[in-house]
Scaffold this motif. Structure first.
Motif, PDB file in Angstrom:
ATOM      1  N   ASP A 213       0.814  -1.222   0.000  1.00  0.00           N
ATOM      2  CA  ASP A 213       0.000   0.000   0.000  1.00  0.00           C
ATOM      3  C   ASP A 213       0.843   1.265   0.000  1.00  0.00           C
ATOM      4  N   SER A 238      -0.244  -6.400   1.640  1.00  0.00           N
ATOM      5  CA  SER A 238      -0.466  -5.188   2.429  1.00  0.00           C
ATOM      6  C   SER A 238      -1.201  -5.596   3.687  1.00  0.00           C
ATOM      7  N   ARG A 241      -4.248  -3.168   4.295  1.00  0.00           N
ATOM      8  CA  ARG A 241      -5.408  -3.422   3.421  1.00  0.00           C
ATOM      9  C   ARG A 241      -5.818  -4.896   3.387  1.00  0.00           C
ATOM     10  N   GLN A 242      -5.077  -5.716   4.127  1.00  0.00           N
ATOM     11  CA  GLN A 242      -5.368  -7.172   4.151  1.00  0.00           C
ATOM     12  C   GLN A 242      -5.347  -7.768   2.742  1.00  0.00           C
ATOM     13  N   GLU A 243      -4.357  -7.379   1.961  1.00  0.00           N
ATOM     14  CA  GLU A 243      -4.261  -7.889   0.587  1.00  0.00           C
ATOM     15  C   GLU A 243      -3.048  -8.808   0.444  1.00  0.00           C
ATOM     16  N   GLY A 244      -3.209  -9.841  -0.361  1.00  0.00           N
ATOM     17  CA  GLY A 244      -2.088 -10.722  -0.698  1.00  0.00           C
ATOM     18  C   GLY A 244      -1.828 -11.841   0.300  1.00  0.00           C
TER      19      GLY A 244
END
Ligand SMILES: Nc1nc2c(ncn2[C@@H]2O[C@H](COP(=O)(O)OP(=O)(O)OP(=O)(O)O)[C@@H](O)[C@H]2O)c(=O)[nH]1
Ligand SMILES: [Mg+2]
Length: 333
Positions: A213, A238, A241-244
């Motif tokens: 992010d 991230s 963002r709680q991504e990946g």
């Protein structure tokens, strides 16, 4: 020296002088004390022996304690779950943040370096599989606890964590790869065999870039992928963002080379929350053996339901039938 020392004592004393092992030296001192004739002429010698005995005992006690602590606390993390993924890397890379985001482990997440002082395991769940993640203290030119190398040696998958917000991430990556190689672990896809460390253990590796992010993260990700080459997955995440994270756990499970198989009894549905894990390429007989030796021995055939062959309603297959991830089996003995 008192003249009346018995020959057994003299012999023990000679042996004591030659002996280098402290446990054995202690035993010899105790036997010497027992052999000494107890009278005024030997008072001084008895006192000397007693003080040597107590000194040696305390030395042995200290060695035992520090050895035990090193082994239990920092050198070894008992494995649990389907596989162990050890996260390591430079300070502030985001190791603790990942472990904190996907497990219930208590980890130290701070903006300053060297926050994590000891390895902490936590359990993550990906789909219906439990994966153990281990947070570790950082690897840096200023300071590296050598215990980290034993932890990486023992893991199933090595996870090198870097921050995509860090302008120096390529240098830090290279430093960690080299330090780990010196520590006798060759990170596959990142380090070539090196004659300086011919006995280095090869370890399957994932690179994770945190801070996806952050400004400039995509450019640094491209640079990192170019530097790492095509033989190692480089995955951005991230935390904010709680991504990946799902993709990271999926890749981690993939590296374990395991497949999930489910069992059912006739007329019942399978329990899809409770897979049997077996090495990829295993067959019906291997799955039966994991449940019970007797089922494998008495197996006549199994009925099978496969994702790829959903149109077939449980055809019969023999013990040497090769399985694929997600197969459902009904054993007939
Ligand atoms: N914006 C953003 N910040 C992150 C991300 N991941 C980690 N951080 C921040 O980066 C800093 C370092 O994170 P840690 O997880 O403590 O890093 P570490 O690798 O465990 O650090 P040490 O234990 O000191 O070696 C913290 O301030 C985190 O909040 C992310 O994905 N995005
Ligand atoms: Mg940390």
């Amino acid at each position: 020296m008192p003249a009346n020392l018995p020959p057994q004592y003299i012999k023990l004393e000679e042996e004591f002088r030659r002996e280098r092992d402290n446990h054995r030296r202690l035993e010899l001192l105790q036997r010497m004390l027992a052999e000494i004739p107890k009278h005024k002429g030997t008072d001084h010698l008895q006192g000397e022996l007693k003080s040597k005995i107590s000194k040696l005992k305390s030395q042995l006690e200290t060695a035992k304690k520090t050895g035990a602590i090193r082994h239990a606390a920092s050198d070894h993390v008992p494995k649990e779950g389907a596989g162990q993924l050890v996260l390591f890397g430079p300070p502030n890379g985001g190791k603790s943040s990942i472990v904190g985001a996907v497990t219930n482990a208590h980890v130290e997440i701070t903006g300053w370096p060297f926050a994590t002082r000891k390895s902490v395991p936590g359990m993550a769940t990906w789909e219906n599989v439990r994966l153990q993640l281990v947070d570790t203290p950082s690897i840096a030119p200023e300071f590296t606890d050598p215990a980290i190398f034993n932890i990486i040696r023992a893991c199933d998958v090595a996870v090198l964590v870097l921050s995509l917000g860090d302008d120096d991430l390529l240098d830090r990556c290279q430093h960690v790869v080299e330090r780990v190689h010196e520590g006798k672990v060759r990170l596959l896809g990142l380090a070539e065999p090196d004659p300086r460390w011919p006995t280095a253990l090869e370890k399957r590796t994932i690179v994770v870039g945190t801070g996806w992010d952050l400004d400039g993260a995509d450019i640094r990700l491209t640079l990192l992928r170019a530097a790492a080459g095509e033989d190692v997955p480089v995955l951005p995440v991230s935390i904010s963002r709680q991504e990946g994270l799902e993709s990271f756990l999926r890749t981690g499970f993939g590296m374990l080379d395991l497949m999930r198989v489910y069992t059912k009894s006739p007329g019942h549905e399978p329990d899809l929350d409770d897979p049997i894990l077996l090495p990829s390429g295993g067959n019906v007989g291997d799955a039966a053996r994991l449940i019970h030796k007797e089922i494998a021995e008495r197996l006549q055939y199994a009925r099978i339901w496969s994702k790829g062959k959903a149109h077939l309603d449980g055809p019969r297959v023999p013990a040497d039938h090769q399985l694929t991830d997600g197969d459902i089996l009904e054993f007939h003995v």
